[in-house]
Design a protein around this motif. Sequence first.
Motif: not given
Lengths: 420, 150
Positions: B31-42
């Motif tokens: 189980v892995v989290d993918a997060y782009n802090p720049l645009c909030g894609d999570h």
Amino acid sequence: MSISPDANKPASDQALFDVERIRRDFPLLTATVHGRPLVYFDNAATSQKPSVVIEAERHYYQTENANVHRGVHALSERATAEYEEVRRLVARFLNAESEREIIFVRGATEAINLVASSFGRMAVKAGDEILVTAMEHHSNIVPWQLLCGEKGATLRVVPMNDAGEVLLDEYERLLTPKTRLVALAHVSNALGTVNPVRRMIEAAHRSGIPVLLDGAQAVPHLRVDVRELDCDFYVLSSHKLFGPTGVGVLYGRERLLDAMPPYQGGGDMIRSVTFEKTTFNELPYKFEAGTPNIAGTIAFGEAIRYVSALPWPAVMAHEDALLREATIALGTINGTRIIGTAAEKVGVLSFLMDGIHPHDIGTILDQYGVAVRTGHHCAQPVMDRYGIPATARASFAFYNTREEISVFADALKRVKEVFG
Amino acid sequence: MADLQALYQEIILDHNKNPRNFRVLPDADRVVDAYNPLCGDHYTLYVRLDGDRIADVTFQGSGCAISKASASVMSTVLKGKSIADAQKIFEVFHQLVRGEFKGERDLEHLGKIAAFAGVSEFPTRVKCAILAWHAVRGAVSANEQTVTTE
């Protein structure tokens, strides 16, 4: 600054303000993007610069370049005189009592860090509290968190309602004997809310608590008088006020600045240095270590002259009309929702479209030449407050036009078409 | 607006609207989290392994059309592939969205991932397309728990 029609506004305001003439002062406004005329609606991120500002930087490097406060030679004297003249301009612009209260920094962010570091060292200890609002930019949150972490103090947050207005009862309840400073946005970058700062400052002062106003988003839209506001600190960035990047201002009440320890050590901020002891320079130089952004500051002076010469009642009426028109245009597109509907707001329009991510809105608008910001706007707690990851944000300046609002609205309709 | 059509291809719009394998996988091995802090894609990505094969990939979360469609397409493409084959597909996908794909001009054989070739014209959106792929690549080759594209 209300978005409802204002019957009291003189009809002549619009006539006084010739937006097409103003636009000719800003060379980049004639640019094309993806083959279409640029519609620059990202003014809350940074503003475009008038020719007088661009020319001032070039002129300085070409004819005057020398270090300030140092040489006895002619160039250095001239550079110093011009640099210090801008300090007087800024003092007049903000109606400060003295230019000793005007500290030049890199931007609003550094100004807040200066106060957090210096005032914080002087006045904040374990168990104390710093009060901010729920709508602050990260730059008015993180410096206080760092300070609180260091001192064992606590950061308290004044909540807001769904419209994006500070809850004043809660605010007054949070002003306690432990509160050392209130730090709040004059205008919210993500929502456009104009906070009732006069009232909030009065309340804090009744308990003897000083107030810092983050004016980065206010000065491009409102005339600010620090003595009338009676604030203790006021910070702003040149680049949001039609000046260059890398220059900002901290206004501080002289009594406070005098008592505060230096921020950074170095040249210019000292009177004498031995390895045993250093005595510091007087205000404002005590807080200005190292060679400053001389060219940028002198060009910033041109920006201040430029905005000071604008017919302000007409400018504000024009910006009100833009916000009103954009708000109505957005309302005609099904499935849109505006985030930030305070009764008092400036030309900032944060919005969502049903089932379409702001990032996709931004990409499609860009193809139509329309530049908006998408994301959390360096205000993640604001996004969390509304339970959303991001918004699209159109933010206006006085050089924007009603025709640009139509281009924006048409492009939004195309966004809807792409996503069916 | 040929560019926009290249970016928002039918496949992408379809997978954005109706993402496939958009669910929690209770028996996931990774189980892995993918997060782009720049645009909030999570997103959270779930991978079930069967030896050296990827038995199932699912995901949950929110983000832009490109990131969501990319995660969705990936989940359909990787299901049943060996980890070695998956690594090759990751590589091709990376090249494709960065405009560095040197393979045949005809992208037909690449199947659905060919729809993402248009992303290369939009440099600010490359991270959106790669987000979920990067996360799953990390998940199957190491023990990364959170992946960002920063």
